[in-house]
Design an enzyme around this catalytic site. Structure first.
Site, PDB file in Angstrom:
ATOM      1  N   CYS A 169     -12.731   3.425 -28.691  1.00 26.72           N
ATOM      2  CA  CYS A 169     -14.009   4.119 -28.868  1.00 26.72           C
ATOM      3  C   CYS A 169     -14.756   4.284 -27.542  1.00 26.72           C
ATOM      4  O   CYS A 169     -15.777   3.644 -27.297  1.00 26.72           O
ATOM      5  CB  CYS A 169     -14.848   3.371 -29.887  1.00 26.72           C
ATOM      6  N   GLU A 170     -14.200   5.090 -26.680  1.00 20.25           N
ATOM      7  CA  GLU A 170     -14.803   5.423 -25.387  1.00 20.25           C
ATOM      8  C   GLU A 170     -14.319   6.831 -25.029  1.00 20.25           C
ATOM      9  O   GLU A 170     -13.137   7.124 -25.190  1.00 20.25           O
ATOM     10  CB  GLU A 170     -14.265   4.519 -24.254  1.00 20.25           C
TER      11      GLU A 170
ATOM     12  N   GLU B 139       3.936  -6.632   1.914  1.00 15.09           N
ATOM     13  CA  GLU B 139       3.549  -7.052   0.559  1.00 15.09           C
ATOM     14  C   GLU B 139       3.534  -5.862  -0.400  1.00 15.09           C
ATOM     15  O   GLU B 139       2.497  -5.530  -0.966  1.00 15.09           O
ATOM     16  CB  GLU B 139       2.146  -7.681   0.602  1.00 15.09           C
TER      17      GLU B 139
ATOM     18  N   ARG C 269      -5.428   2.818 -15.770  1.00 14.32           N
ATOM     19  CA  ARG C 269      -5.568   3.606 -14.536  1.00 14.32           C
ATOM     20  C   ARG C 269      -6.265   4.948 -14.734  1.00 14.32           C
ATOM     21  O   ARG C 269      -7.119   5.302 -13.928  1.00 14.32           O
ATOM     22  CB  ARG C 269      -4.209   3.774 -13.847  1.00 14.32           C
TER      23      ARG C 269
ATOM     24  N   GLY D 192       0.754  -1.245   0.000  1.00 15.02           N
ATOM     25  CA  GLY D 192       0.000   0.000   0.000  1.00 15.02           C
ATOM     26  C   GLY D 192       0.779   1.286   0.000  1.00 15.02           C
ATOM     27  O   GLY D 192       0.204   2.360  -0.189  1.00 15.02           O
TER      28      GLY D 192
ATOM     29  N   GLY E 261       3.736  -3.647  -3.682  1.00 15.18           N
ATOM     30  CA  GLY E 261       3.631  -3.843  -5.129  1.00 15.18           C
ATOM     31  C   GLY E 261       4.060  -2.573  -5.839  1.00 15.18           C
ATOM     32  O   GLY E 261       5.180  -2.440  -6.317  1.00 15.18           O
ATOM     33  N   ARG E 262       3.154  -1.600  -5.830  1.00 18.44           N
ATOM     34  CA  ARG E 262       3.375  -0.328  -6.526  1.00 18.44           C
ATOM     35  C   ARG E 262       4.721   0.323  -6.189  1.00 18.44           C
ATOM     36  O   ARG E 262       5.420   0.804  -7.070  1.00 18.44           O
ATOM     37  CB  ARG E 262       2.244   0.630  -6.141  1.00 18.44           C
TER      38      ARG E 262
HETATM   39  C1  PLP Z   1      -2.734  -5.315  -4.128  1.00 22.25           C
HETATM   40  C2  PLP Z   1      -2.268  -5.860  -2.851  1.00 22.25           C
HETATM   41  C3  PLP Z   1      -0.993  -5.554  -2.370  1.00 22.25           C
HETATM   42  C4  PLP Z   1      -0.076  -4.577  -3.063  1.00 22.25           C
HETATM   43  O1  PLP Z   1      -0.524  -3.280  -2.915  1.00 22.25           O
HETATM   44  P1  PLP Z   1       0.389  -2.035  -3.388  1.00 22.25           P
HETATM   45  O2  PLP Z   1      -0.457  -0.867  -3.120  1.00 22.25           O
HETATM   46  O3  PLP Z   1       0.659  -2.225  -4.845  1.00 22.25           O
HETATM   47  O4  PLP Z   1       1.630  -2.048  -2.575  1.00 22.25           O
HETATM   48  C5  PLP Z   1      -0.569  -6.174  -1.210  1.00 22.25           C
HETATM   49  N1  PLP Z   1      -1.369  -7.032  -0.536  1.00 22.25           N
HETATM   50  C6  PLP Z   1      -2.608  -7.336  -0.966  1.00 22.25           C
HETATM   51  C7  PLP Z   1      -3.434  -8.292  -0.190  1.00 22.25           C
HETATM   52  C8  PLP Z   1      -3.101  -6.763  -2.131  1.00 22.25           C
HETATM   53  O5  PLP Z   1      -4.338  -7.054  -2.533  1.00 22.25           O
END
Ligand code: PLP
Length: 417
Positions: free
Chosen positions: A345-346, A276, A315, A242, A278-279
């Site tokens: 086409c949107e 966890e 996004r 997150g 990601g981004r």
């Molecule tokens: C999507 C997700 C993440 C990653 O979130 P980011 O904002 O990309 O860091 C981590 N844990 C869970 C359970 C997710 O669904």
């Protein structure tokens, strides 16, 4: 300065590391995702080193960008993974990732996916409901296995992010209330084929403040304490992902500050920490390279129609998200106010609104911060083959995904006899 260390102007031309983006477009065509290995490595190492000697595991959230080359890179750096489907588990394995460093999140894991994950001996199932726990216990029993489980609690904190990517409010579909988790942990004997090893939460994505994380940590620590006083020992705490990135003028906490906060708030406990992200690992390590097809001036607006569209980068259309858009060749002619749009086409098919740019047909644009939730959310809408992906490694451009062909799109379809 572009504001992105690996994407830099030299003599008014945008490069990725030492490679001109113009050269990549000439060789691989557009639209094309371009990633920097050094940016990916740096982000991972910032997380890892901020934990210092604290027992921890970084589980890269595969859904942010699931390309095998990217998973393989993180696996080589020692990363674990956070998966949300059986397909993502197979990707992790295919990329050389370790299932024993993999946690499985998501509200709707099916029987087949649970079997695959038990077979692969993953580190932990992040279970999101009692119904799921009952199903997992039964499947583990059928396979004569014990499933390692962490309950995902919904701490009911406001992540102050876009409602579509906010996951930790009590009205969201994710996790379970803390009180319910407490009750389930205490009735562990009802689930003899489950071993409760962790405690987990994930409150949302693109968080730009530290406060909601701290609120969630406090609630988790409270629960941990309550469980401990009843003699229940948990091995790890998982604070989810997150952490936000800078798309425009946001000022999210740095990786170092974020991790330091996690470590400091949990100073008194001995549990291993999982996160966890990601981004924050991939977002600013990639761009989407696109070419201007037409400039179209109407009485009220100027449009730059480019060859990338909402199917390539969803996004903006989905969350009204902002991505910086930079010209690959800068010049000082007068700027105009442009709507940067794709061919789909949107009316929702746009990449940027009201950008002051000086544009020429045939020139290239770089859609910045497109490494996360770009390619992984792409589709074939309008029968558009998906973009190519390349990765720059010390001056060499590697293709890590071929541009899709129209034939591949038709391959699984059949007409009636
Ligand atoms: C999507 C997700 C993440 C990653 O979130 P980011 O904002 O990309 O860091 C981590 N844990 C869970 C359970 C997710 O669904």
């Amino acid at each position: 300065m572009s504001g992105f260390p690996e994407f830099i102007y030299r003599n008014n031309e945008l490069f990725v590391e030492s490679v001109p983006l113009e050269q990549i477009a000439a060789e691989f065509g557009t639209p094309c995702y371009v990633y920097s290995r050094s940016a990916l490595t740096r982000a991972y190492q910032e997380f890892d080193s901020a934990f210092a000697d604290r027992d921890h595991l970084i589980c890269y959230a595969v859904k942010a960008n699931a390309n095998l080359a990217i998973l393989n890179l993180f696996a080589r750096l020692g990363s674990g993974f956070d998966i949300v489907s059986g397909g993502e588990l197979l990707r992790v394995i295919k990329a050389g990732g370790n299932p024993q460093k993999t946690v499985f999140s998501g509200v709707g894991k099916n029987t087949e996916e649970m079997r695959m994950a038990l077979e692969a001996n993953i580190l932990c199932f992040n279970v999101e409901s009692e119904a799921e726990l009952i199903a997992l216990n039964q499947i583990a029993k059928d396979m004569s296995k014990i499933a390692p489980v962490s309950l995902r609690v919904n701490p009911d904190v406001d992540a102050k992010t876009h409602p579509y990517i906010s996951t930790g409010l009590k009205e969201n579909k994710f996790g379970m209330p803390i009180s319910e988790a407490e009750r389930i942990y205490q009735s562990a004997r009802l689930y003899p084929h489950v071993r409760f090893t962790g405690l987990d939460c994930h409150i949302g994505s693109q968080l730009t403040e530290i406060e909601p994380f701290m609120q969630a940590i406090e609630k988790i620590l409270n629960l941990l304490n309550n469980l401990k006083s009843r003699g229940l020992e948990i091995e790890h705490l998982d604070f989810g992902g997150g952490l936000g990135i800078r798309y425009a003028h946001e000022t999210p906490p740095s990786i170092k500050n974020y991790v330091s906060t996690l470590c400091a708030s949990t100073n008194d406990i001995k549990q291993r920490l999982l996160i966890e992200p990601g981004r924050s690992l991939v977002g600013n390590a990639g761009i989407l390279l696109t070419r201007i097809e037409y400039l179209k001036h109407t009485p009220v607006r100027n449009f730059a129609i480019v060859d990338a569209a909402m199917n390539d980068l969803m996004r903006p259309a989905l969350y009204d998200a902002y991505h910086e858009i930079l010209p690959v060749n800068k010049h000082d002619r007068e700027t105009q106010n442009y709507q940067i749009v794709g061919p789909v086409c949107e009316t929702g098919d746009f990449l940027g609104h009201d950008r002051k740019l000086s544009l020429t047909t045939g020139n290239l644009l770089a859609i910045m911060s497109a490494g996360a939730y770009g390619m992984s959310m792409s589709s074939n809408y309008n029968t558009r083959p998906r973009a190519a992906e390349v990765m720059i490694d010390k001056g060499t451009v590697h293709i890590i995904r071929q541009r899709e062909t129209i034939d591949q799109l038709f391959a699984t379809e059949r007409v009636l006899p």
